[in-house]
Design a protein around this motif. Structure first.
Motif, PDB file in Angstrom:
ATOM      1  N   ASN A   1     -11.268 -35.815  83.375  1.00 48.32           N
ATOM      2  CA  ASN A   1     -10.865 -36.967  83.901  1.00 48.32           C
ATOM      3  C   ASN A   1      -9.663 -36.627  84.863  1.00 48.32           C
ATOM      4  N   PHE A   2      -8.747 -35.504  84.654  1.00 47.17           N
ATOM      5  CA  PHE A   2      -7.941 -34.966  85.672  1.00 47.17           C
ATOM      6  C   PHE A   2      -8.714 -34.633  86.776  1.00 47.17           C
ATOM      7  N   ALA A   3     -10.022 -34.368  86.873  1.00 49.09           N
ATOM      8  CA  ALA A   3     -10.684 -33.651  87.863  1.00 49.09           C
ATOM      9  C   ALA A   3     -11.075 -34.774  88.988  1.00 49.09           C
TER      10      ALA A   3
ATOM     11  N   GLN B   1      -6.834 -47.251  82.152  1.00 52.12           N
ATOM     12  CA  GLN B   1      -7.305 -48.005  83.248  1.00 52.12           C
ATOM     13  C   GLN B   1      -6.593 -49.495  82.813  1.00 52.12           C
ATOM     14  N   THR B   2      -6.242 -49.581  81.555  1.00 55.09           N
ATOM     15  CA  THR B   2      -5.722 -51.083  81.251  1.00 55.09           C
ATOM     16  C   THR B   2      -4.106 -50.835  81.582  1.00 55.09           C
ATOM     17  N   PRO B   3      -3.372 -49.573  80.917  1.00 57.74           N
ATOM     18  CA  PRO B   3      -2.127 -49.498  81.118  1.00 57.74           C
ATOM     19  C   PRO B   3      -1.715 -49.566  82.817  1.00 57.74           C
TER      20      PRO B   3
ATOM     21  N   GLY C   1      -8.773 -41.014  91.982  1.00 53.10           N
ATOM     22  CA  GLY C   1      -9.079 -42.180  91.367  1.00 53.10           C
ATOM     23  C   GLY C   1      -8.962 -42.544  90.002  1.00 53.10           C
ATOM     24  N   VAL C   2      -8.073 -41.360  89.353  1.00 49.36           N
ATOM     25  CA  VAL C   2      -7.841 -41.408  87.909  1.00 49.36           C
ATOM     26  C   VAL C   2      -6.331 -41.894  87.621  1.00 49.36           C
TER      27      VAL C   2
END
Length: 465
Positions: A165-167, A324-326, A345-346
Motif C-alpha cells: 500500500n505504501f508503494a 479510505q474512510t478515515p 494515491g494512498v
C-alpha cells in the motif's frame, strides 16, 4: 435534519466527481492509478473471499449442518446489501462509502459513527485474517506450536500488504488482481471437485449444539458474516474507481454474487469430504478436504499456499479500505487532519496507524493465550460492521421516503424499498447473533469513539467560530 443541530449542508467528503483522486494541489504519478471495472470487482471479491472461507467451515462445524441454512440466508442478506450499496454509490460516488451516505442523510454524528465503526472493523478484521493465515502457514512451516513464533508470523503477514500500500494504488491494484485470480484455483478445486467425493455420512448432525435451531442459525450466521465483509469495498473506494456511478454498483453486485456461489459450493464440499469430528478440530479445513479427496499431503500443501496468497491479497485490499474512510472523515474535520495525508494515491497515515493497531491487537490476543482468537475477533468485527451497514441502509430508506420526485425513481421505489428493508433487518438480526460478549466489546469501542467525536467537533466549532 442534522443530528448535530446545524443547518449547514455537509461539505464534500472528497473531490467532486471527475476530479483527480489525489488531494488538491498534488499530481498523479505512475504509482497512482484509478481502478477500472475488473480491478474494482477484484477488490470486492478479493476482500470478501479472504480468510473467512478458508477457516470458517471449521468454525461453524460445531453447530452442525444447520450452518448451511444460515449461509443461504446470509447470502440473501449480503446480496441485498450489495444492491443497496450499488444504488447509494450511483447517487453519491465519493470515497468513504457508508460514512458519506450516513453523513449526508443524518449529519455529522451519524457519519462519524459509521466511519469510526468501519475503521474498527477494518483493523480488527486484519488481525483476524492474520491469525487465520497462521493456521495455513502451519501446514507448510510448523509455527503454531510456539505462541511467539505464531505471533511473529501473524505480524509479518500483516506488514507485507502494508508495504504494498505504501508503494501506491498501482501496486495495490496489481496485487489484488493477481491474488484474486490465484485464490480461485483451490476454491474451485474443492467446490467443484469435492462434489464428486461427497459423502453424506460425513456431514454430522443437523443441529450439533442441541439448542434451538433458530438460535444455532443466528449464532453460526454471526460467524459466517465475516466471510461477506467487503461487500462495500468498491463503494468505500469510489473516488479511485473510473466511471464510479456505473462501475461501483456493477462491481459490487458481480463480486458479491460470484463470492456467494463459491462460498455455497465450497462449504458444502468441505462438509461432505471431511468427517465432522475432524472438521471441528481443523485449523486448515480446505487442506484437509483436498487431502481427503486425493490422499497424501501434497494437495493440502498446495491449498495452504494458495490460501496464504489469498489472505495476503485480502489484507492488501482491507489495508487500503482501512485508510479510505478515515481519510474522507478527516477531510470533513471529523477525524484528525493527519489522516488526509496521501502519497501515490494512498492515505499513508491511515495505513500506518491501522497496521500498528492491528499488530497490537494481534500481540494482545496471543499474549492472552486464547484458543479461540479467530472466533473472538470475528464476532467483534461482525458487530462493528453492522453499524455502518445499518446506517447506510437507513440512509437509503431515508432517501426513498423523502418523496423527492427529481431524485427518486418511482418505477423502482417499491423494489428499492423492499431491498433496503431486507438489508436493514438483516443487519439488526446479525447484532443479535454476535452474542453478548461481542456486543459488549464492540460497544466499548463505539463509546470510545464518542469521546473522540466530542473533541473533534469542539475543535471544528472553534476553528469555524
Amino acid at each position: 435534519m442534522q443530528v448535530t443541530g446545524t443547518a449547514q449542508p455537509p461539505a464534500p467528503a472528497t473531490a467532486p466527481l471527475g476530479a483527480p483522486a489525489e488531494e488538491p494541489g498534488s499530481t498523479a504519478t505512475k504509482h497512482a492509478r484509478r481502478f477500472g471495472l475488473p480491478v474494482a470487482t477484484a477488490l470486492v471479491m478479493g476482500n470478501i473471499i479472504g480468510g473467512g472461507i478458508f477457516l470458517l467451515p471449521a468454525s461453524v462445524a460445531p453447530y452442525g449442518t444447520v450452518s448451511l441454512v444460515a449461509l443461504g440466508v446470509l447470502t440473501v442478506g449480503a446480496i441485498a446489501l450489495a444492491l443497496v450499496f450499488g444504488r447509494l454509490a450511483q447517487r453519491d460516488p465519493r470515497t468513504g462509502g457508508p460514512y458519506v451516505y450516513a453523513r449526508e442523510a443524518f449529519g455529522d454524528f451519524a457519519g462519524f459513527l459509521a466511519a469510526w465503526a468501519y475503521w474498527i472493523t477494518t483493523w480488527v478484521s486484519n488481525a483476524a485474517l492474520a491469525v487465520a493465515a497462521v493456521g495455513y502457514l502451519d501446514v507448510l512451516i510448523p509455527v503454531s506450536h510456539h505462541r511467539w513464533t505464531a505471533c511473529l508470523a501473524a505480524l509479518v503477514i500483516q506488514w507485507l500488504p502494508a508495504l504494498a500500500n505504501f508503494a501506491g494504488t498501482r501496486w495495490v491494484g496489481a496485487v489484488q488482481l493477481v491474488s484474486t485470480v490465484l485464490k480461485f484455483v483451490p476454491l474451485l478445486l474443492v467446490a467443484v471437485g469435492g462434489l464428486f467425493f461427497f459423502d453424506p455420512d460425513k456431514l454430522g448432525p443437523f443441529n450439533a449444539g442441541g439448542g434451538s435451531p433458530v438460535g444455532a442459525i443466528s449464532a453460526s450466521a454471526a460467524l459466517l458474516l465475516y466471510s461477506y465483509l467487503g461487500v462495500e469495498s468498491a463503494a468505500v473506494s469510489a473516488g479511485e474507481v473510473r466511471d464510479a456511478r456505473r462501475n461501483v454498483g456493477r462491481a459490487t453486485v458481480i463480486g458479491t454474487a460470484g463470492a456467494a456461489l463459491v462460498y455455497l459450493l465450497g462449504t458444502v464440499a468441505v462438509f461432505g469430504t471431511v468427517a465432522h469430528n475432524s472438521l471441528v478440530k481443523s485449523t486448515a479445513p480446505f487442506s484437509d478436504a483436498v487431502n481427503a479427496m486425493f490422499g497424501g499431503t501434497w494437495g493440502g500443501w498446495a491449498v495452504a499456499l494458495a490460501a496464504l496468497v489469498s489472505m495476503t491479497g485480502c489484507l492488501n485490499g482491507w489495508t487500503l479500505l482501512s485508510a479510505q474512510t478515515p481519510y474522507a472523515a478527516a477531510r470533513d474535520g471529523l477525524f484528525p487532519a493527519a489522516f488526509t495525508r496521501r502519497r501515490r494515491g494512498v492515505p499513508t497515515v491511515g495505513v500506518g496507524v491501522t497496521v500498528v493497531l492491528s499488530s497490537l491487537l494481534t500481540v494482545y490476543n496471543f499474549m492472552a493465550g486464547s484458543a479461540h482468537v479467530f472466533e473472538v475477533l470475528v464476532l467483534v468485527t461482525t458487530f462493528t460492521a453492522t453499524v455502518p451497514y445499518l446506517l447506510a441502509t437507513a440512509a437509503q430508506l431515508h432517501h426513498l421516503a423523502s418523496g423527492r420526485r427529481d431524485e427518486v425513481d418511482g418505477r423502482r421505489l417499491v423494489r428499492d424499498a423492499v431491498i433496503a428493508a431486507v438489508a436493514a433487518g438483516f443487519s439488526i438480526w446479525l447484532v443479535a447473533g454476535a452474542g453478548y460478549a461481542a456486543v459488549y466489546q464492540g460497544v466499548l469501542f463505539l463509546f470510545a469513539g464518542i469521546l473522540v467525536y466530542a473533541v473533534m467537533a469542539g475543535r471544528r466549532r472553534r476553528a469555524e467560530g
